[in-house]
Design a protein around this motif. Sequence first.
Motif, PDB file in Angstrom:
ATOM      1  N   SER A 112       0.849  -1.027  -0.186  1.00 10.70           N
ATOM      2  CA  SER A 112      -0.058  -0.204   0.162  1.00 10.70           C
ATOM      3  C   SER A 112       0.785   1.236  -0.070  1.00 10.70           C
ATOM      4  N   SER A 113       1.959   1.168   0.495  1.00  9.63           N
ATOM      5  CA  SER A 113       3.087   2.520   0.504  1.00  9.63           C
ATOM      6  C   SER A 113       3.160   2.816  -1.034  1.00  9.63           C
ATOM      7  N   PHE A 114       3.379   1.934  -1.706  1.00  8.21           N
ATOM      8  CA  PHE A 114       3.753   2.303  -3.409  1.00  8.21           C
ATOM      9  C   PHE A 114       2.368   3.134  -3.784  1.00  8.21           C
ATOM     10  N   LEU A 115       1.254   3.003  -3.348  1.00  6.59           N
ATOM     11  CA  LEU A 115       0.187   3.666  -3.873  1.00  6.59           C
ATOM     12  C   LEU A 115      -0.342   4.901  -3.045  1.00  6.59           C
ATOM     13  N   ALA A 116       0.766   5.535  -2.372  1.00 14.05           N
ATOM     14  CA  ALA A 116       0.535   6.740  -1.484  1.00 14.05           C
ATOM     15  C   ALA A 116       0.165   7.754  -2.480  1.00 14.05           C
ATOM     16  N   VAL A 117       0.917   7.801  -3.693  1.00  8.15           N
ATOM     17  CA  VAL A 117       0.603   8.835  -4.536  1.00  8.15           C
ATOM     18  C   VAL A 117      -0.704   8.888  -5.416  1.00  8.15           C
ATOM     19  N   ALA A 118      -1.535   7.817  -5.319  1.00  6.37           N
ATOM     20  CA  ALA A 118      -2.498   7.821  -6.024  1.00  6.37           C
ATOM     21  C   ALA A 118      -3.470   8.684  -5.876  1.00  6.37           C
ATOM     22  N   GLN A 119      -3.520   9.619  -4.738  1.00  3.82           N
ATOM     23  CA  GLN A 119      -4.518  10.349  -4.663  1.00  3.82           C
ATOM     24  C   GLN A 119      -4.172  11.784  -5.438  1.00  3.82           C
ATOM     25  N   ASN A 120      -3.034  11.639  -5.995  1.00 10.01           N
ATOM     26  CA  ASN A 120      -2.679  12.784  -7.078  1.00 10.01           C
ATOM     27  C   ASN A 120      -2.964  12.302  -8.616  1.00 10.01           C
ATOM     28  N   ALA A 121      -3.431  11.163  -8.751  1.00  9.13           N
ATOM     29  CA  ALA A 121      -3.680  10.775 -10.094  1.00  9.13           C
ATOM     30  C   ALA A 121      -5.426  10.880 -10.416  1.00  9.13           C
ATOM     31  N   GLN A 122      -5.631  11.131 -11.624  1.00 14.39           N
ATOM     32  CA  GLN A 122      -6.886  11.248 -12.261  1.00 14.39           C
ATOM     33  C   GLN A 122      -7.533  10.030 -12.264  1.00 14.39           C
ATOM     34  N   ARG A 123      -6.692   8.850 -12.808  1.00 13.47           N
ATOM     35  CA  ARG A 123      -7.283   7.449 -12.723  1.00 13.47           C
ATOM     36  C   ARG A 123      -6.074   6.628 -12.197  1.00 13.47           C
ATOM     37  N   VAL A 124      -6.630   5.350 -11.784  1.00 13.46           N
ATOM     38  CA  VAL A 124      -5.678   4.200 -11.605  1.00 13.46           C
ATOM     39  C   VAL A 124      -6.192   2.979 -12.596  1.00 13.46           C
ATOM     40  N   GLN A 125      -5.223   2.559 -13.215  1.00 18.20           N
ATOM     41  CA  GLN A 125      -5.476   1.574 -14.134  1.00 18.20           C
ATOM     42  C   GLN A 125      -4.534   0.378 -13.950  1.00 18.20           C
ATOM     43  N   PRO A 126      -5.362  -0.881 -13.435  1.00 16.54           N
ATOM     44  CA  PRO A 126      -4.373  -2.025 -13.136  1.00 16.54           C
ATOM     45  C   PRO A 126      -4.007  -2.577 -14.773  1.00 16.54           C
ATOM     46  N   VAL A 127      -2.844  -3.418 -14.556  1.00 16.21           N
ATOM     47  CA  VAL A 127      -2.414  -4.059 -15.917  1.00 16.21           C
ATOM     48  C   VAL A 127      -1.908  -5.314 -15.236  1.00 16.21           C
ATOM     49  N   SER A 128      -2.279  -6.499 -16.192  1.00 21.90           N
ATOM     50  CA  SER A 128      -1.693  -7.731 -16.007  1.00 21.90           C
ATOM     51  C   SER A 128      -0.884  -8.216 -17.265  1.00 21.90           C
ATOM     52  N   ILE A 129       0.505  -8.428 -17.029  1.00 21.71           N
ATOM     53  CA  ILE A 129       1.203  -8.684 -18.037  1.00 21.71           C
ATOM     54  C   ILE A 129       1.778 -10.288 -17.901  1.00 21.71           C
ATOM     55  N   VAL A 130       1.605 -11.012 -18.872  1.00 25.62           N
ATOM     56  CA  VAL A 130       1.970 -12.336 -18.847  1.00 25.62           C
ATOM     57  C   VAL A 130       2.530 -12.825 -20.240  1.00 25.62           C
ATOM     58  N   TYR A 131       3.819 -13.389 -20.010  1.00 24.42           N
ATOM     59  CA  TYR A 131       4.509 -14.081 -21.352  1.00 24.42           C
ATOM     60  C   TYR A 131       4.109 -15.261 -21.539  1.00 24.42           C
ATOM     61  N   ASP A 132       3.094 -15.549 -22.756  1.00 30.68           N
ATOM     62  CA  ASP A 132       2.184 -16.658 -22.899  1.00 30.68           C
ATOM     63  C   ASP A 132       2.498 -17.641 -24.175  1.00 30.68           C
ATOM     64  N   ARG A 133       3.539 -16.995 -24.930  1.00 28.50           N
ATOM     65  CA  ARG A 133       3.858 -17.765 -26.170  1.00 28.50           C
ATOM     66  C   ARG A 133       5.388 -17.954 -26.239  1.00 28.50           C
ATOM     67  N   LEU A 134       5.690 -19.054 -26.566  1.00 25.29           N
ATOM     68  CA  LEU A 134       7.278 -19.366 -26.962  1.00 25.29           C
ATOM     69  C   LEU A 134       7.410 -20.319 -28.250  1.00 25.29           C
ATOM     70  N   GLY A 135       7.817 -19.624 -29.224  1.00 25.09           N
ATOM     71  CA  GLY A 135       8.153 -20.282 -30.432  1.00 25.09           C
ATOM     72  C   GLY A 135       6.637 -20.871 -31.146  1.00 25.09           C
TER      73      GLY A 135
END
Length: 307
Positions: free
Chosen positions: A199-222
């Motif tokens: 939660s300490s990393f999101l202490a600056v969220a109050q200054n943001a107009q929007r918060v957008q979560p992102v999921s990233i996964v490496y799902d293909r190889l060859g």
Amino acid sequence: MEAVIRSTEEALRPRRLRRASPLRFQPWLPGAAWGDVMDTRPIGGRFRAVRRITTAVIWTILAIPVQSVLIRLPGRAKISFARTYHAVLCRLIGMKVQVVGSLSGVPSTLYVSNHSSWLDILVLGSVIDAAFVSKAEVGQWPGAGTVARLGRTIFVSRKRNHTGREAEEIQQRLATGDNVILFPEGTSNDGTRVLPFRSSFLAVAQNAQRVQPVSIVYDRLGGLPACRRDRPLFAWYGDMDIASHFWRIARRPGARATVLLHEPADPATFPDRKSLTAAASEVVAEGAALLRQNRPVEPLRLRPPGA
């Protein structure tokens, strides 16, 4: 007489119980990093790695003076070129990027994502016009530190006496309309899970107009779906060095990363940063789990408490 009885018992014992030695399994990533060069693998993989690394270095050398000029000029040219740099670099190293969902489109958006590798910087940088928040040690790395500074990265240290100043810098970026990409896990991992967000990393969220979560996964190889066995190839954590990790990835056939952009939310709808952190962590972890299982996915919505 006892010797005769013992030999008779051994002869009558089932063959499956008379195994001479235990099974020995060879690890999937054998030997030390540079020992991997001498393994019995197709020599084409080595040529592929040399070609990719060489073209990536040349592109970086050409891009550094261009960004050095753009970063001193007003306007968004420096932001657009940084995204172009990451997109071209992904192509050069054989990394395809699939995007599911849409960007917020609102200035001063705080993007929060899971983190498993230095590849996340290239992939997310090719999709989102934003500045990254990174640990201070990255700024001291030769080559990578220069590229990170030209990409307007915000460096944060683990010293308590610097925390307030660094948070203020992030707030100033958001106040001027810049977007920021944050990895609230605080560290990278093996790619098989999402660590709880801090939660300490999101202490600056109050200054943001929007918060957008992102999921990233490496799902293909060859061209094939990546399974649990393939996760350590992409993951970069612990005491791994970036040079040998880059070599291993560059030797393999083309890979793909999927970026799942969840629905943005107004941080003001959450009573405090802890509830916002818990909701964002849940959404990112759920989206990443679906991607790892190679299931159809769609953007998820942040759920405020009581919703």
